[in-house]
Design a protein around this motif. Structure first.
Motif, PDB file in Angstrom:
ATOM      1  N   ALA A 149      49.192 -12.229  74.020  1.00  5.52           N
ATOM      2  CA  ALA A 149      49.784 -11.900  72.728  1.00  5.52           C
ATOM      3  C   ALA A 149      49.543 -10.439  72.405  1.00  5.52           C
ATOM      4  O   ALA A 149      48.513  -9.870  72.794  1.00  5.52           O
ATOM      5  N   THR A 150      50.480  -9.871  71.704  1.00  7.93           N
ATOM      6  CA  THR A 150      50.306  -8.525  71.170  1.00  7.93           C
ATOM      7  C   THR A 150      49.844  -8.660  69.730  1.00  7.93           C
ATOM      8  O   THR A 150      50.456  -9.389  68.949  1.00  7.93           O
ATOM      9  N   TYR A 151      48.755  -7.999  69.422  1.00 12.28           N
ATOM     10  CA  TYR A 151      48.204  -8.029  68.071  1.00 12.28           C
ATOM     11  C   TYR A 151      48.605  -6.764  67.324  1.00 12.28           C
ATOM     12  O   TYR A 151      48.491  -5.651  67.860  1.00 12.28           O
ATOM     13  N   TYR A 152      49.055  -6.960  66.107  1.00 12.75           N
ATOM     14  CA  TYR A 152      49.508  -5.858  65.262  1.00 12.75           C
ATOM     15  C   TYR A 152      48.705  -5.819  63.967  1.00 12.75           C
ATOM     16  O   TYR A 152      48.393  -6.865  63.399  1.00 12.75           O
ATOM     17  N   CYS A 153      48.420  -4.625  63.486  1.00 12.43           N
ATOM     18  CA  CYS A 153      47.874  -4.495  62.144  1.00 12.43           C
ATOM     19  C   CYS A 153      48.994  -4.027  61.215  1.00 12.43           C
ATOM     20  O   CYS A 153      49.963  -3.405  61.660  1.00 12.43           O
ATOM     21  N   ALA A 154      48.836  -4.352  59.954  1.00 11.19           N
ATOM     22  CA  ALA A 154      49.870  -4.042  58.968  1.00 11.19           C
ATOM     23  C   ALA A 154      49.229  -3.727  57.629  1.00 11.19           C
ATOM     24  O   ALA A 154      48.101  -4.167  57.353  1.00 11.19           O
ATOM     25  N   ALA A 155      49.957  -2.994  56.805  1.00  7.12           N
ATOM     26  CA  ALA A 155      49.421  -2.613  55.497  1.00  7.12           C
ATOM     27  C   ALA A 155      50.547  -2.432  54.498  1.00  7.12           C
ATOM     28  O   ALA A 155      51.693  -2.131  54.861  1.00  7.12           O
ATOM     29  N   ASP A 156      50.216  -2.628  53.241  1.00 16.92           N
ATOM     30  CA  ASP A 156      51.141  -2.334  52.160  1.00 16.92           C
ATOM     31  C   ASP A 156      50.342  -2.248  50.867  1.00 16.92           C
ATOM     32  O   ASP A 156      49.197  -2.703  50.804  1.00 16.92           O
ATOM     33  N   TYR A 157      50.934  -1.676  49.820  1.00 13.32           N
ATOM     34  CA  TYR A 157      50.231  -1.587  48.554  1.00 13.32           C
ATOM     35  C   TYR A 157      50.239  -2.947  47.867  1.00 13.32           C
ATOM     36  O   TYR A 157      51.042  -3.827  48.183  1.00 13.32           O
ATOM     37  N   GLY A 158      49.338  -3.094  46.914  1.00 15.49           N
ATOM     38  CA  GLY A 158      49.309  -4.326  46.142  1.00 15.49           C
ATOM     39  C   GLY A 158      48.308  -5.330  46.681  1.00 15.49           C
ATOM     40  O   GLY A 158      47.456  -5.021  47.519  1.00 15.49           O
ATOM     41  N   TYR A 159      48.440  -6.564  46.194  1.00 15.97           N
ATOM     42  CA  TYR A 159      47.531  -7.628  46.562  1.00 15.97           C
ATOM     43  C   TYR A 159      48.144  -8.531  47.622  1.00 15.97           C
ATOM     44  O   TYR A 159      49.339  -8.756  47.646  1.00 15.97           O
ATOM     45  N   CYS A 160      47.266  -9.073  48.486  1.00 15.48           N
ATOM     46  CA  CYS A 160      47.740 -10.010  49.506  1.00 15.48           C
ATOM     47  C   CYS A 160      48.062 -11.364  48.868  1.00 15.48           C
ATOM     48  O   CYS A 160      49.058 -11.993  49.217  1.00 15.48           O
TER      49      CYS A 160
END
Length: 123
Positions: free
Chosen positions: A90-101
């Protein structure tokens, strides 16, 4: 936000890996960050997420074995993976965005992504 993963590789079943995601400065007060994985022919699936206050959430299959953490002083997001199960690469990716999860967000929740790092668990 720019993100870059590292730390992938091959490991035997039961082994451990620690993935790192180095990211550019996040200027907003609250950020949702997460890890996803994708095997060939399958949809990308969420693995874990973490709020700015450190609140973490996990996919059921990895809960108790994986740990997400964020060193915001060094701008590194981690995914500690223990007791890895044999499965398709599997390829693992990190991700981000503003606000709450607010839990374990879907792929569409995130605005910024890294290029991925591959993990293979086999004997």
């Amino acid at each position: 936000v720019q993100l870059r993963e590292s730390g992938g590789g091959s490991v035997q079943p039961g082994g451990s890996l620690r993935l790192e995601c180095t990211y550019s400065q996040i200027t907003y007060n609250n950020a949702c960050m997460g890890w996803f994985r994708q095997s060939p022919g399958k949809a990308r699936e969420t693995v874990a997420s973490i709020e700015s206050d450190g609140t973490d959430t996990y996919r059921g299959a990895v809960r108790g074995r994986f740990t997400i953490s964020n060193d915001d002083a060094r701008n590194i997001l981690y995914l500690e993976m223990n007791n890895l199960f044999p499965e398709a690469p599997a390829t693992y990716y990190c991700a981000a965005d503003y606000g709450y999860c607010l839990g374990l967000p879907m792929e569409s929740r995130y605005d910024s992504w890294g290029q991925g790092t591959q993990v293979t668990v086999s004997s």
